[in-house]
Design an enzyme around this catalytic site. Structure first.
Site, PDB file in Angstrom:
ATOM      1  N   ASP A  91       0.832  -1.192   0.000  1.00 16.95           N
ATOM      2  CA  ASP A  91       0.000   0.000   0.000  1.00 16.95           C
ATOM      3  C   ASP A  91       0.869   1.245   0.000  1.00 16.95           C
ATOM      4  O   ASP A  91       1.810   1.359   0.791  1.00 16.95           O
ATOM      5  CB  ASP A  91      -0.899   0.015   1.239  1.00 16.95           C
ATOM      6  N   ASP A 139      -3.339   4.379  -2.403  1.00 22.61           N
ATOM      7  CA  ASP A 139      -4.509   4.780  -1.638  1.00 22.61           C
ATOM      8  C   ASP A 139      -4.980   6.169  -2.057  1.00 22.61           C
ATOM      9  O   ASP A 139      -4.178   7.114  -2.118  1.00 22.61           O
ATOM     10  CB  ASP A 139      -4.149   4.767  -0.147  1.00 22.61           C
ATOM     11  N   GLU A 176      -6.322   3.701  -6.418  1.00 26.60           N
ATOM     12  CA  GLU A 176      -7.678   3.822  -5.869  1.00 26.60           C
ATOM     13  C   GLU A 176      -8.203   5.206  -6.222  1.00 26.60           C
ATOM     14  O   GLU A 176      -7.645   6.217  -5.796  1.00 26.60           O
ATOM     15  CB  GLU A 176      -7.667   3.622  -4.351  1.00 26.60           C
ATOM     16  N   HIS A 201     -11.040  -4.292   2.427  1.00 23.57           N
ATOM     17  CA  HIS A 201     -11.003  -3.872   3.823  1.00 23.57           C
ATOM     18  C   HIS A 201     -11.905  -2.683   4.110  1.00 23.57           C
ATOM     19  O   HIS A 201     -12.184  -2.389   5.280  1.00 23.57           O
ATOM     20  CB  HIS A 201      -9.560  -3.523   4.205  1.00 23.57           C
ATOM     21  N   ASP A 202     -12.382  -2.004   3.076  1.00 24.45           N
ATOM     22  CA  ASP A 202     -13.251  -0.838   3.236  1.00 24.45           C
ATOM     23  C   ASP A 202     -14.707  -1.138   2.934  1.00 24.45           C
ATOM     24  O   ASP A 202     -15.536  -0.213   2.951  1.00 24.45           O
ATOM     25  CB  ASP A 202     -12.789   0.294   2.307  1.00 24.45           C
TER      26      ASP A 202
END
Length: 592
Positions: free
Chosen positions: A111, A224, A278, A352-353
């Protein structure tokens, strides 16, 4: 960024790349596997499960942040980009993980969280000094004093934040710092100040850090909220800020392509690595998407969009309504066709979100296994790189939260507390149902390895509750059952890898307006595959178009995969004029 083979090397004239043919497994380390009994998953715990990932058929691991962090946002608030969080282990542990993955021909992407840092990062602590060289590493502003009726919000009396933007995590997007006597921007938690990418020194330090990790041997980055790094000119140029009801140009900001293009030129060019950005927001145009991932774009390989995971969302974290299959088909088809042929999709239904995919898009009750397999079939038969979030491969479900104290996520806790304090919500019971559906903590409950105490995740007290259904839903039981969701994932992965048409083929949809059926073909040269999905808990009968009926009736048609066990009866009726799918049934045919 580089493709490993060219069209000229391939008889089907497809633009091959290893990351297009790969399956990505996302690891949220805090909840994956705990090796030392402190209740928190760690890197040695991941190492213990490398053979598990290899057996499943995984090609790439995406590792959520393991960097030094005070954990205001579970690792997405980074205090040191080149250190490993003590809870997760050491750099030696991380290097052993990388070596173990590479020994099994599994690549690792990390990440990259550089829209913001932690307020405990050395850059930020130094930036509090107005005379420091680091002052412009972040976005500092003076507040407004000309706002009628403003009562203040954790700032000086009669001084309002620089503008009216709100944080994604609730409250204003500005926090007042007593030491600096100024406000700093934080689009997320107040412990996550936004970096000022307008400052070339920030970009130099970020790019140098990326080089450092690449030289250690990683295989790429998941970036991210990367399309937030460029703020509107009124913010970055220190002009008096405007008053906005939203982020007024922060999403896909004015210089975002300059910054990501510079990253590509300085860091990623001529490296055989995989990058996925993202892209926060909704309904990005295909022109904008291709400006990131197209042949003449910024150099990213692929992106995450949010269109499909916003279909059931409302204004608040607790607002929920069921998604519409027609809209889901429309969104996926728009991206399948819009990026073809020069762009590439990232295929996901959970991470994860997001809540657990079988609870959100399937049926986590009577047809949990069937719908989990159907949703996996969808992801593995569309054009793009599929992502498996830990636990999806056994059909893990949402958690039955009963109180606010059971949650750990600031995106859930902060807005609920604000709403309770303001009286906007009278009690937790009013929002409990929506939080059970929407909260990110659904995805963050520990992986259910066995029916033992704490699901075999830890010998200690887990940092977040284990789902009580782990006695029925767990890896140990799934691996022993040939008809399990886990074993179906293995067959799906093998099927995808053995059929180029499912990777590179062109997508064509049928029955656009059907409320239960999703049907599409994938075409690559002379190869043709048909995918049929019944998104319903009842039988769905239908007639195929003439062209497909002729293909299916041909003696060369082959059922590659179906999600019903052979013991449940024949996979397809012999009369193709009266085809029917059982509840949550999926089938993949190779027609020619």
């Amino acid at each position: 960024m580089q493709d490993t083979t060219s069209e000229d090397d391939d008889p089907a004239h497809v633009d091959r790349a290893w990351w297009k043919e790969s399956v990505v497994y996302q690891i949220y380390p805090r909840s994956f596997n705990d090796s030392d009994g402190d209740g928190v998953g760690d890197i040695p715990g991941i190492i213990e499960k490398l053979d598990y990932l290899d057996d499943l058929g995984i090609d790439i691991v995406w590792l959520n942040p393991v960097y030094e962090s005070p954990n205001a946002d579970n690792g997405y608030d980074i205090a040191d980009y080149r250190s490993i969080m003590d809870e997760f282990g050491t750099m030696d542990d991380w290097e052993a993980l990388l070596e173990g993955l590479h020994e099994r021909d599994i690549r690792l992407i990390m990440d990259l969280v550089v829209n913001h840092s932690s307020d405990e990062h050395a850059w930020f602590t130094k930036s509090r000094d107005p005379d420091s060289d680091y002052r412009d590493y972040y976005i500092w502003r003076q507040g407004r004093t000309d706002v009628d009726g403003f009562t203040g919000h954790e700032g000086p009396e009669h001084e309002a934040p620089p503008n009216e933007w709100g944080s994604f995590f609730g409250g204003p997007a500005w926090a007042y710092d007593e030491e600096s006597e100024r406000w700093y921007m934080h689009l997320f938690d107040e412990k996550q100040p936004d970096l000022n990418w307008e400052n070339p020194d920030v970009r130099d330090d970020v790019f140098e850090m990326m080089e450092w990790w690449l030289e250690k041997g990683i295989d790429g980055f998941r970036m991210d909220v990367i399309n937030l790094v460029s703020k509107p000119d009124s913010i970055t140029q220190h002009d008096p800020p405007h008053v906005h009801d939203d982020f007024g140009g922060t999403i896909d900001g004015p210089k975002v392509h300059d910054y990501i293009g510079e990253m590509g030129d300085r860091v990623l060019a001529d490296r055989d690595v995989f990058t996925v950005g993202e892209m926060i927001g909704q309904e990005m145009s295909m022109e904008e998407a291709l400006s990131y991932v197209g042949e003449n774009g910024d150099g990213l390989d692929t992106l995450f969009h949010f269109d499909h995971v916003l279909l059931d969302q409302g204004e608040n974290i607790w607002d929920y309504h069921e998604y519409d299959l027609g809209e889901l088909k429309r969104v996926f088809s728009r991206w399948q066709n819009g990026l073809f042929p020069e762009g590439w999709n990232s295929l996901y239904l959970s991470n994860h979100d997001q809540p657990r995919l079988v609870s959100r898009f399937g049926d986590d009750g009577e047809y949990r296994e069937e719908s989990a397999k159907l949703l996996a079939t969808l992801l593995f038969t569309l054009r793009g790189t599929p992502y498996v979030f830990q636990g999806a491969e056994i059909g893990m479900t949402n958690y039955p939260f009963e109180s606010l104290s059971e949650f750990r996520d600031v995106e859930t806790i902060n807005p609920v507390r604000d709403a309770l304090d303001s009286g906007h919500v009278g009690s937790f019971e009013e929002v409990k149902g929506g939080l059970r559906e929407n909260s990110r903590d659904n995805a963050r409950t520990p992986v259910q390895w066995s029916d033992d105490e704490n699901a075999g995740f830890t010998d200690g007290e887990p940092w977040i509750n284990v789902n009580p259904n782990h006695q029925e839903i767990n890896v140990e039981a799934a691996r022993e059952d040939p008809a399990s969701v886990w074993n179906y994932y293995r067959r799906l992965i093998d099927t995808r890898k053995g059929n180029d048409v499912l990777v590179y083929g062109e997508y064509d949809q049928y029955y656009h307006d059907h409320g239960r059926l999703w049907a599409y073909t994938r075409t690559l040269g002379d190869e043709l595959a048909l995918v049929l999905l019944n998104f319903a808990e009842r039988k769905t009968a239908f007639e195929l178009p003439d062209s497909l009926r002729e293909e299916l009736d041909d003696t060369t048609a082959e059922l590659l995969l179906g999600n019903y066990d052979a013991a449940d009866g024949p996979p397809v009726e012999h009369d193709v004029d009266a085809l029917a799918l059982r509840p949550w049934e999926s089938r993949v045919y190779r027609l020619r």
